[in-house]
Design an enzyme around this catalytic site. Structure first.
Site, PDB file in Angstrom:
ATOM      1  N   PHE A  27       0.752  -1.156  -0.029  1.00 21.26           N
ATOM      2  CA  PHE A  27       0.058  -0.092  -0.033  1.00 21.26           C
ATOM      3  C   PHE A  27       0.906   1.241   0.183  1.00 21.26           C
ATOM      4  O   PHE A  27       0.797   2.057  -0.755  1.00 21.26           O
ATOM      5  CB  PHE A  27      -0.795   0.058   1.209  1.00 21.26           C
ATOM      6  CG  PHE A  27      -1.417   1.140   1.803  1.00 21.26           C
ATOM      7  CD1 PHE A  27      -2.248   1.974   0.762  1.00 21.26           C
ATOM      8  CD2 PHE A  27      -1.433   1.647   2.972  1.00 21.26           C
ATOM      9  CE1 PHE A  27      -2.767   3.222   1.325  1.00 21.26           C
ATOM     10  CE2 PHE A  27      -1.949   2.761   3.271  1.00 21.26           C
ATOM     11  CZ  PHE A  27      -2.431   3.689   2.276  1.00 21.26           C
ATOM     12  N   ASP A  47       9.396  -7.179  -3.983  1.00 21.09           N
ATOM     13  CA  ASP A  47       8.172  -7.576  -3.103  1.00 21.09           C
ATOM     14  C   ASP A  47       8.040  -9.106  -3.363  1.00 21.09           C
ATOM     15  O   ASP A  47       8.070  -9.574  -4.153  1.00 21.09           O
ATOM     16  CB  ASP A  47       6.795  -6.716  -3.451  1.00 21.09           C
ATOM     17  CG  ASP A  47       5.914  -6.723  -2.341  1.00 21.09           C
ATOM     18  OD1 ASP A  47       5.431  -7.447  -2.136  1.00 21.09           O
ATOM     19  OD2 ASP A  47       5.526  -5.503  -1.728  1.00 21.09           O
ATOM     20  N   ASN A  48       7.868  -9.759  -2.066  1.00 23.89           N
ATOM     21  CA  ASN A  48       7.353 -11.123  -2.314  1.00 23.89           C
ATOM     22  C   ASN A  48       5.946 -11.540  -2.541  1.00 23.89           C
ATOM     23  O   ASN A  48       5.529 -12.484  -2.543  1.00 23.89           O
ATOM     24  CB  ASN A  48       7.959 -11.881  -1.086  1.00 23.89           C
ATOM     25  CG  ASN A  48       7.026 -11.484   0.314  1.00 23.89           C
ATOM     26  OD1 ASN A  48       6.413 -10.780   0.168  1.00 23.89           O
ATOM     27  ND2 ASN A  48       7.365 -12.388   1.241  1.00 23.89           N
ATOM     28  N   ASP A  72      12.052 -12.049  -2.007  1.00 23.88           N
ATOM     29  CA  ASP A  72      11.763 -12.322  -0.602  1.00 23.88           C
ATOM     30  C   ASP A  72      13.052 -11.104   0.106  1.00 23.88           C
ATOM     31  O   ASP A  72      14.109 -11.522  -0.281  1.00 23.88           O
ATOM     32  CB  ASP A  72      11.650 -13.440   0.298  1.00 23.88           C
ATOM     33  CG  ASP A  72      11.257 -13.008   1.549  1.00 23.88           C
ATOM     34  OD1 ASP A  72      11.480 -12.354   2.276  1.00 23.88           O
ATOM     35  OD2 ASP A  72      10.481 -14.127   1.759  1.00 23.88           O
ATOM     36  N   ARG A 123      27.569  -2.608   1.170  1.00 22.08           N
ATOM     37  CA  ARG A 123      28.351  -2.549   0.065  1.00 22.08           C
ATOM     38  C   ARG A 123      28.181  -1.646  -1.145  1.00 22.08           C
ATOM     39  O   ARG A 123      29.114  -1.206  -1.971  1.00 22.08           O
ATOM     40  CB  ARG A 123      27.827  -4.305  -0.826  1.00 22.08           C
ATOM     41  CG  ARG A 123      27.989  -5.412   0.118  1.00 22.08           C
ATOM     42  CD  ARG A 123      27.740  -6.596  -0.876  1.00 22.08           C
ATOM     43  NE  ARG A 123      26.258  -6.642  -1.299  1.00 22.08           N
ATOM     44  CZ  ARG A 123      25.515  -7.098  -0.660  1.00 22.08           C
ATOM     45  NH1 ARG A 123      25.773  -7.681   0.506  1.00 22.08           N
ATOM     46  NH2 ARG A 123      24.153  -7.513  -1.055  1.00 22.08           N
ATOM     47  N   TYR A 162       5.372  -8.179  15.338  1.00 26.12           N
ATOM     48  CA  TYR A 162       5.604  -6.921  14.563  1.00 26.12           C
ATOM     49  C   TYR A 162       6.114  -5.784  15.493  1.00 26.12           C
ATOM     50  O   TYR A 162       7.139  -5.135  14.749  1.00 26.12           O
ATOM     51  CB  TYR A 162       4.060  -6.595  14.348  1.00 26.12           C
ATOM     52  CG  TYR A 162       4.098  -5.134  13.506  1.00 26.12           C
ATOM     53  CD1 TYR A 162       4.617  -5.252  11.960  1.00 26.12           C
ATOM     54  CD2 TYR A 162       3.835  -4.005  13.896  1.00 26.12           C
ATOM     55  CE1 TYR A 162       4.411  -4.318  11.234  1.00 26.12           C
ATOM     56  CE2 TYR A 162       3.620  -2.822  13.165  1.00 26.12           C
ATOM     57  CZ  TYR A 162       4.126  -2.961  11.807  1.00 26.12           C
ATOM     58  OH  TYR A 162       3.936  -1.953  10.896  1.00 26.12           O
TER      59      TYR A 162
END
Ligand code: UDP
Length: 336
Positions: A27, A47-48, A72, A123, A162
């Site tokens: 979203f 995005d997975n 992922d 990196r 979360y």
């Protein structure tokens, strides 16, 4: 969306700079990608699709400076991500209903995903912005919530995957900054809403609008006196950009300080949709925070940021988009 200046009035990201957005099909992520393209950046969205949808990116897929990668965030980043200059790490399910259905993936996304992005930032010499959350304050003891507040989180409860995941992410960002000098930014987002919320994601704004439009009862959890402060997605995205380009590490609260009870939100949604749905009470979920309102003095001072879209206007835009999406789904040719 028009170009966004920094607090100093300039946009330091040069046109053509490469920016990675994890959770880019989500979203907030999809709105951020759109904003970055409007700034002239080359955008890689990763995005997975566990809670994001490629449909959110439909208008961007043919853009010459946009690329979507299904991957992922916990895995080694795809080779195309090497050498990016900015990383917005938004990947994580954010609706309580969703993250509690996949607590293991949620905690891993915050811990391992952030670690992968920090290593990539090292990196590539990139700057990394982490989308953190008001949930780091838990069921806050201080009101409104200031960034200095250490929070009041149940580390064993159903929200811990979360809350503690995001707290771990913040700690890891600062550990990299201290030990390796990585340039990091931490934004704490408070209940963002707007077009492209998924009607079935279980969050209160999505639930109430979907229920009102379908003539179903609006499900008020608990007595409905608990509060949240809802921030319209365009305001959130502008704040993310400004923080990324600022000289401040954060954390910075990004939220609308206008506090609203869930009962009041339900009544506003009924008024805006013209729905005759009723309110029904359902049990309050465990550890549901009672009050939530950001203190945004830091965002105002450091970024010159404050929300511009009020709740009624933001809800009206969101309702209009939900209606348009439902209409597109019903049309014989399906979604456009
Ligand atoms: N809520 C509600 N009805 C719903 C969904 C949520 O009353 O159908 C309440 C929920 O208990 C919480 C608030 O709305 O107090 C915000 O919930 P949400 O899941 O949107 O996000 P949270 O801020 O809790 O992460």
């Amino acid at each position: 969306m028009s170009p966004i200046g920094t607090a100093a009035g300039r946009s330091p990201i040069a046109a053509g700079e490469r920016v990675l957005v994890t959770g880019g099909a989500g979203f907030i992520g999809s709105h951020l990608c759109e904003c970055l393209l409007a700034q002239g950046c080359e955008v890689l969205a990763l995005d997975n699709l566990s809670s994001g949808h490629t449909q959110n990116l439909a208008p961007l897929l043919s853009h010459p400076r946009f690329r979507f990668m299904r991957a992922d965030v916990c895995a080694s980043p795809p080779p195309q991500a090497e050498g990016v200059q900015r990383i917005f790490n938004l990947a994580c399910p954010a609706s309580p209903a969703q993250y509690q259905r996949m607590p293991v993936q949620t905690v891993l996304t915050s811990a391992l995903g952030v670690w992968q992005m920090l290593e990539l930032a090292q990196r590539s010499g990139a700057r990394l912005l982490q989308a953190s959350t008001s949930e780091v304050y838990g069921d806050a003891l201080q009101h409104p919530q200031r960034e200095e507040d250490w929070g009041h989180v149940n580390p064993l409860g159903p929200r811990a995957c979360y809350d503690e995941g995001k707290r771990c992410a913040e700690a890891m960002l600062l550990a990299y900054a201290r030990q390796y000098g990585t340039t990091v930014r931490i934004a704490r987002l408070f209940n963002t809403y707007g077009p492209r919320l998924q009607p079935g994601d279980g969050r209160v704004v999505s639930n109430f609008i979907r229920q009102a439009l379908q003539g179903e009862d609006l499900t008020l959890y608990g007595d409905g006196h608990q509060t949240r402060s809802f921030c319209y997605v365009d305001d959130t995205v502008r704040g993310l950009w400004l923080l990324m380009e600022s000289g401040h590490e954060g954390p910075v609260n990004l939220g609308n300080p206008v506090e609203c009870s869930m009962r009041e939100l339900a009544e506003r949604v009924l008024a805006i949709t013209g729905s005759r749905s009723r309110l029904v009470h359902r049990p309050l979920p465990q550890d549901d925070p009672r009050r939530r309102r950001p203190d945004i003095a830091r965002a105002a001072q450091w970024l010159g940021w404050r929300p511009e879209i009020g709740l009624d206007e933001g809800l009206a835009r969101t309702v209009a988009e939900f209606r348009a999406r439902a209409g597109a789904l019903r049309s014989p040719s399906g979604p456009t």
